[in-house]
Design a protein around this motif. Structure first.
Motif, PDB file in Angstrom:
ATOM      1  N   HIS A 122       6.509 -36.970  45.897  1.00 32.23           N
ATOM      2  CA  HIS A 122       6.854 -35.837  45.027  1.00 32.23           C
ATOM      3  C   HIS A 122       7.898 -34.956  45.698  1.00 32.23           C
ATOM      4  N   ARG A 123       8.845 -35.542  46.379  1.00 29.86           N
ATOM      5  CA  ARG A 123       9.767 -34.764  47.194  1.00 29.86           C
ATOM      6  C   ARG A 123      10.672 -33.849  46.378  1.00 29.86           C
ATOM      7  N   LEU A 124      11.043 -34.261  45.178  1.00 35.96           N
ATOM      8  CA  LEU A 124      11.877 -33.393  44.351  1.00 35.96           C
ATOM      9  C   LEU A 124      11.047 -32.418  43.531  1.00 35.96           C
ATOM     10  N   ARG A 146       3.834 -31.084  42.450  1.00 33.58           N
ATOM     11  CA  ARG A 146       3.006 -32.167  41.924  1.00 33.58           C
ATOM     12  C   ARG A 146       2.208 -32.875  43.009  1.00 33.58           C
ATOM     13  N   SER A 147       2.520 -32.608  44.252  1.00 29.68           N
ATOM     14  CA  SER A 147       1.856 -33.265  45.374  1.00 29.68           C
ATOM     15  C   SER A 147       0.396 -32.822  45.455  1.00 29.68           C
ATOM     16  N   GLU A 148      -0.515 -33.801  45.441  1.00 29.89           N
ATOM     17  CA  GLU A 148      -1.945 -33.478  45.548  1.00 29.89           C
ATOM     18  C   GLU A 148      -2.251 -32.848  46.906  1.00 29.89           C
ATOM     19  N   SER A 177      -5.722 -26.325  38.556  1.00 29.60           N
ATOM     20  CA  SER A 177      -5.151 -25.330  37.650  1.00 29.60           C
ATOM     21  C   SER A 177      -3.788 -24.813  38.110  1.00 29.60           C
ATOM     22  N   LEU A 178      -3.287 -25.296  39.253  1.00 27.52           N
ATOM     23  CA  LEU A 178      -2.001 -24.815  39.766  1.00 27.52           C
ATOM     24  C   LEU A 178      -0.843 -25.338  38.930  1.00 27.52           C
ATOM     25  N   PRO A 230       3.585 -25.218  38.449  1.00 28.98           N
ATOM     26  CA  PRO A 230       4.754 -25.090  39.330  1.00 28.98           C
ATOM     27  C   PRO A 230       5.058 -23.638  39.714  1.00 28.98           C
ATOM     28  N   LYS A 231       4.936 -22.721  38.760  1.00 35.68           N
ATOM     29  CA  LYS A 231       5.219 -21.316  39.067  1.00 35.68           C
ATOM     30  C   LYS A 231       4.228 -20.756  40.080  1.00 35.68           C
ATOM     31  N   ASP A 232       2.971 -21.235  40.047  1.00 38.11           N
ATOM     32  CA  ASP A 232       1.978 -20.777  41.019  1.00 38.11           C
ATOM     33  C   ASP A 232       2.327 -21.245  42.425  1.00 38.11           C
ATOM     34  N   VAL A 233       2.788 -22.489  42.544  1.00 35.42           N
ATOM     35  CA  VAL A 233       3.165 -23.031  43.846  1.00 35.42           C
ATOM     36  C   VAL A 233       4.381 -22.293  44.384  1.00 35.42           C
ATOM     37  N   ILE A 234       5.367 -22.078  43.540  1.00 34.21           N
ATOM     38  CA  ILE A 234       6.577 -21.366  43.965  1.00 34.21           C
ATOM     39  C   ILE A 234       6.238 -19.937  44.368  1.00 34.21           C
TER      40      ILE A 234
END
Length: 79
Positions: free
Chosen positions: A15-17, A21-23, A39-40, A42-46
């Protein structure tokens, strides 16, 4: 610096790009912050990376130190 890049490369394998999405990354965020991994978004990770950037950079610096220590100890030298 190489150890930090190696860690990031390995942590986002597959999931490098799109590292959100990386578990593995989701699991690490869950264990650190308490937010449920499933529940994460993309905006939560960023947002997490932005809010914790100082601690994340400190962790990456630590990985470099440990890599240097490992290299020294494999040569039979004391740090």
């Amino acid at each position: 610096m190489l150890a930090s890049l190696r860690f990031i490369w390995n942590a986002t394998r597959g999931h490098r790009l799109r590292p959100w999405r990386s578990e593995y990354v989701k699991w690490r965020i869950e264990t650190y912050s308490g937010k449920k991994a499933e529940s994460l978004q993309p905006k939560d990770v960023i947002r997490f990376v932005w809010n914790e950037k100082r601690n994340l950079l400190r962790f990456l610096h630590w990985t470099n130190e440990m890599d240097d220590y490992k290299k020294l100890s494999s040569r039979g030298q004391q740090p």
